[in-house]
Design a protein around this motif. Structure first.
Motif, short mmCIF file in Angstrom:
data_model
loop_
_atom_site.label_atom_id
_atom_site.label_comp_id
_atom_site.label_asym_id
_atom_site.label_seq_id
_atom_site.Cartn_x
_atom_site.Cartn_y
_atom_site.Cartn_z
N PRO A 190 31.29 68.33 35.15
CA PRO A 190 32.05 68.19 33.90
C PRO A 190 31.63 66.91 33.16
N PHE A 191 31.49 67.01 31.84
CA PHE A 191 31.06 65.86 31.05
C PHE A 191 31.85 65.85 29.75
N HIS A 192 32.60 64.79 29.52
CA HIS A 192 33.44 64.70 28.33
C HIS A 192 33.27 63.35 27.64
N ALA A 193 33.60 63.34 26.37
CA ALA A 193 33.66 62.11 25.60
C ALA A 193 35.12 61.86 25.22
N VAL A 194 35.50 60.59 25.21
CA VAL A 194 36.84 60.19 24.79
C VAL A 194 36.68 59.38 23.50
N THR A 195 37.27 59.86 22.42
CA THR A 195 37.22 59.11 21.16
C THR A 195 38.20 57.94 21.26
N PHE A 196 37.67 56.74 21.25
CA PHE A 196 38.48 55.53 21.45
C PHE A 196 39.42 55.31 20.28
N ASP A 197 40.70 55.13 20.59
CA ASP A 197 41.70 54.81 19.58
C ASP A 197 41.79 53.29 19.50
N GLY A 198 40.95 52.71 18.68
CA GLY A 198 40.90 51.26 18.55
C GLY A 198 39.66 50.87 17.76
#
Length: 292
Positions: free
Chosen positions: A246-254
């Motif tokens: 599994p490979f995901h990106a997290v859009t940073f809230d900051g």
């Protein structure tokens, strides 16, 4: 998918062996990671972010001339003793003390790239997932970037990278993800492209200096050929894992400040100073006067 894929993230690797030539002459004798944003060195912001995410062991991949980083995270016996004798508060130093069980230092003897720096930490990382944090990228937000990623990891496991959305015309300066399914801040990663032409970019989501990786990446790096710039690229090794785990990106809230560049460093200093209760008003007045 291996049993590792949901093991807790206990270790973080900080690649800090770079020479910091963009900041010469300041970095001739002082590691660039020790340059302060207001009154905290860059590396301290990254370590504080790691601690807030539950990281227990900090692994610093250093090079020659980086002894100041080790000194910074040691107990400053003479300093603390003198401060206490003078009735000064030493709590300002609390975040700078890492016990031997909480930190490790390993040398990257040749400048062979980020992938090689991560590979140098393989024996300390062992057979468990780990974080990689690039101190040059100061990620400013609450909760911190790595904490946002760890929370996402607990849902999906596997590998994660932090991303930020940028104007499309800027993508050619960065690594960019090819996106799959999107679920809030989580985006499935179907591919990674390093510095694409604007017309060829698969998205406007750029990779931004924080990673959670499964230990199999070390085996991939072991056999990795040199890529762009004659260096062993972490991006190339990660790309090989897409489709296998599994490979995901997290859009940073900051906000992200690129403190590897002088203008980004100045921007971070100004932005963080403006937010501080002890100096924000004064700095705003100074900035207004200078701009006037």
């Amino acid at each position: 998918m291996t049993d590792n894929s949901r093991k807790p993230i206990r270790k973080a690797v900080f690649p800090v062996a770079g020479m910091g030539t963009r900041f010469l002459p300041a970095t001739k004798a002082v590691p660039k990671e020790m340059l302060p944003i207001v009154d905290r060195p860059l590396i301290q912001y990254a370590v504080d972010e790691a601690r807030a995410a539950g990281i227990e062991q900090m692994i610093f991949v250093t090079g020659r001339g980086k002894g100041a980083i080790e000194d910074h995270f040691d107990i400053g016996f003479e300093l603390e003793t003198t401060m206490k004798e003078r009735g000064k508060d030493v709590s300002i130093l609390d975040g700078t003390r890492l016990s031997p069980g909480n930190c490790a230092y390993v040398r990257q003897q040749e400048p062979l790239g980020l992938g090689h720096a991560v590979w140098c930490a393989r024996d300390i990382v062992g057979d468990e997932p780990f974080a990689v944090m690039l101190p040059d990228e100061l990620m400013w937000g609450e909760p911190g970037c790595l904490k946002q990623m760890v929370d996402a990891y607990e849902k999906v496991g596997g590998n994660l990278i932090s991303v930020l959305e940028v104007p499309r015309e800027s993508v050619s300066s960065y690594g960019v993800i090819a996106p799959g399914k999107v679920d809030g801040a989580l985006t499935e990663v179907t591919g990674l492209v390093e510095k694409p032409k604007v017309a060829d970019a698969p998205s406007n989501k750029i990779v931004s200096g924080r990673y959670i990786l499964q230990p199999q990446v070390m085996h991939t790096l072991q056999d990795q050929e040199k890529g762009a710039g004659g260096e062993i690229q972490l991006t190339d090794a990660m790309a090989k894992m897409i489709g296998n785990q599994p490979f995901h990106a997290v859009t940073f809230d900051g906000r992200r400040f690129d403190c590897g560049s002088k203008t980004g460093f100045v921007e971070a200093t100004l932005a963080i100073a403006l937010e501080r209760e002890d100096m924000g008003e004064d700095v705003r007045a100074i900035a207004t006067r200078l701009l006037g």
